[in-house]
Design a protein around this motif. Structure first.
Motif, mmCIF file in Angstrom:
data_model
loop_
_atom_site.group_PDB
_atom_site.id
_atom_site.type_symbol
_atom_site.label_atom_id
_atom_site.label_comp_id
_atom_site.label_asym_id
_atom_site.label_seq_id
_atom_site.Cartn_x
_atom_site.Cartn_y
_atom_site.Cartn_z
ATOM 1 N N ALA A 33 0.810 -1.215 0.000
ATOM 2 C CA ALA A 33 0.000 0.000 0.000
ATOM 3 C C ALA A 33 0.850 1.274 0.000
ATOM 4 C CB ALA A 33 -0.929 0.007 1.216
ATOM 5 N N ALA A 34 2.158 1.143 0.028
ATOM 6 C CA ALA A 34 3.031 2.325 0.055
ATOM 7 C C ALA A 34 2.792 3.161 -1.200
ATOM 8 C CB ALA A 34 4.492 1.904 0.138
ATOM 9 N N PHE A 37 7.172 3.305 -3.835
ATOM 10 C CA PHE A 37 8.057 2.195 -3.476
ATOM 11 C C PHE A 37 9.468 2.684 -3.199
ATOM 12 C CE2 PHE A 37 5.232 -0.796 -6.198
ATOM 13 C CZ PHE A 37 4.309 -0.875 -5.177
ATOM 14 N N GLY A 38 9.927 3.674 -3.944
ATOM 15 C CA GLY A 38 11.283 4.193 -3.767
ATOM 16 C C GLY A 38 11.464 4.911 -2.445
ATOM 17 N N LEU A 39 10.512 5.764 -2.091
ATOM 18 C CA LEU A 39 10.600 6.465 -0.811
ATOM 19 C C LEU A 39 10.436 5.480 0.342
ATOM 20 C CD1 LEU A 39 8.672 9.779 -1.615
ATOM 21 C CD2 LEU A 39 11.154 9.431 -1.404
ATOM 22 N N GLU A 40 9.603 4.457 0.129
ATOM 23 C CA GLU A 40 9.459 3.401 1.129
ATOM 24 C C GLU A 40 10.809 2.721 1.359
ATOM 25 O OE1 GLU A 40 7.083 -0.814 1.768
ATOM 26 O OE2 GLU A 40 7.743 -0.252 -0.250
ATOM 27 N N ALA A 41 11.521 2.416 0.289
ATOM 28 C CA ALA A 41 12.828 1.760 0.395
ATOM 29 C C ALA A 41 13.803 2.643 1.177
ATOM 30 C CB ALA A 41 13.390 1.457 -0.994
ATOM 31 N N ALA A 44 12.784 2.554 4.857
ATOM 32 C CA ALA A 44 13.017 1.233 5.452
ATOM 33 C C ALA A 44 14.507 0.940 5.619
ATOM 34 C CB ALA A 44 12.364 0.146 4.601
ATOM 35 N N LEU A 45 15.328 1.427 4.694
ATOM 36 C CA LEU A 45 16.763 1.164 4.737
ATOM 37 C C LEU A 45 17.530 2.230 5.516
ATOM 38 C CD1 LEU A 45 17.215 -0.031 1.058
ATOM 39 C CD2 LEU A 45 17.055 -1.448 3.113
ATOM 40 N N ARG A 138 10.214 -6.328 -5.357
ATOM 41 C CA ARG A 138 9.771 -5.362 -4.363
ATOM 42 C C ARG A 138 10.299 -5.791 -3.007
ATOM 43 N NH1 ARG A 138 3.678 -5.500 -6.677
ATOM 44 N NH2 ARG A 138 4.105 -4.379 -8.601
ATOM 45 N N GLY A 139 10.811 -4.826 -2.251
ATOM 46 C CA GLY A 139 11.343 -5.131 -0.930
ATOM 47 C C GLY A 139 12.789 -5.593 -0.954
ATOM 48 N N PHE A 140 13.511 -5.279 -2.024
ATOM 49 C CA PHE A 140 14.904 -5.713 -2.125
ATOM 50 C C PHE A 140 15.690 -4.741 -2.998
ATOM 51 C CE2 PHE A 140 18.165 -8.469 -4.251
ATOM 52 C CZ PHE A 140 18.973 -8.635 -3.136
ATOM 53 N N ASP A 141 16.659 -4.057 -2.401
ATOM 54 C CA ASP A 141 17.541 -3.148 -3.136
ATOM 55 C C ASP A 141 18.975 -3.658 -3.066
ATOM 56 O OD1 ASP A 141 15.405 -1.447 -3.675
ATOM 57 O OD2 ASP A 141 16.457 0.351 -3.019
#
Length: 165
Positions: A33-34, A37-41, A44-45, A138-141
């Protein structure tokens, strides 16, 4: 002789490992629901958002082109077209982007794509020792130096981002 299993990981991490390019893997819990996705990453990181880059595909008269820009900015389609010598650029259809890269939207990595595309990384990447890009889901950088990002993609730096701040 026993058959060897292919290395585990995403196509991006497999490509980086095969090329001998150093990187750090950064998984995080993804919230579908973010709104970004980039700002979420970045949150989160725990890294500044200007160091996190998103991968976008554009359709040009020369074919699909990859633009890699900070999540704090937007892709300047005119600048991307000019950077690759095209007359115009529009955002690629998401279904086409997924099919051509082998990744899902929100997790498209500029590295290890099913079909290699001309890639332009925004020049601001050079301001940092390392940058973060999607690792292929998604969820992995993955974190790597800007020079290694160019090496992994065969890309070039260009002024392709705009900011609304």
């Amino acid at each position: 002789m026993a058959r060897q299993k292919p290395p585990a990981g995403t196509p991006a991490t497999v490509a980086l490992t095969a090329a001998g390019i150093p990187f750090s893997a950064h998984p995080y819990v993804h919230d579908p629901a973010a709104p970004s996705f980039g700002l979420e990453a970045a949150e989160a990181l725990g890294v500044e958002p200007d160091r996190v880059f998103k991968t976008l595909l554009a359709d040009t008269d020369l074919g699909l082109v990859v633009g890699v820009v900070p999540v704090t900015g937007m892709l300047d389609l005119k600048a991307l077209a000019a950077a690759v010598g095209a007359k115009r650029a529009t955002m690629a259809d998401p279904a086409v982007a997924e099919r051509r890269t082998g990744y899902v939207v929100g997790g498209i990595s500029p590295i290890g794509q099913k079909t290699r595309h001309v890639t332009v990384v925004d020049e601001t990447a050079q301001l940092f020792d390392t940058v973060f890009v999607s690792g292929g889901k998604r969820g992995f950088d993955v974190e790597l130096s800007p020079a290694d990002l160019l090496r992994a993609t065969g890309g070039a730096f260009g002024a392709i981002a705009t900011w609304t701040r």
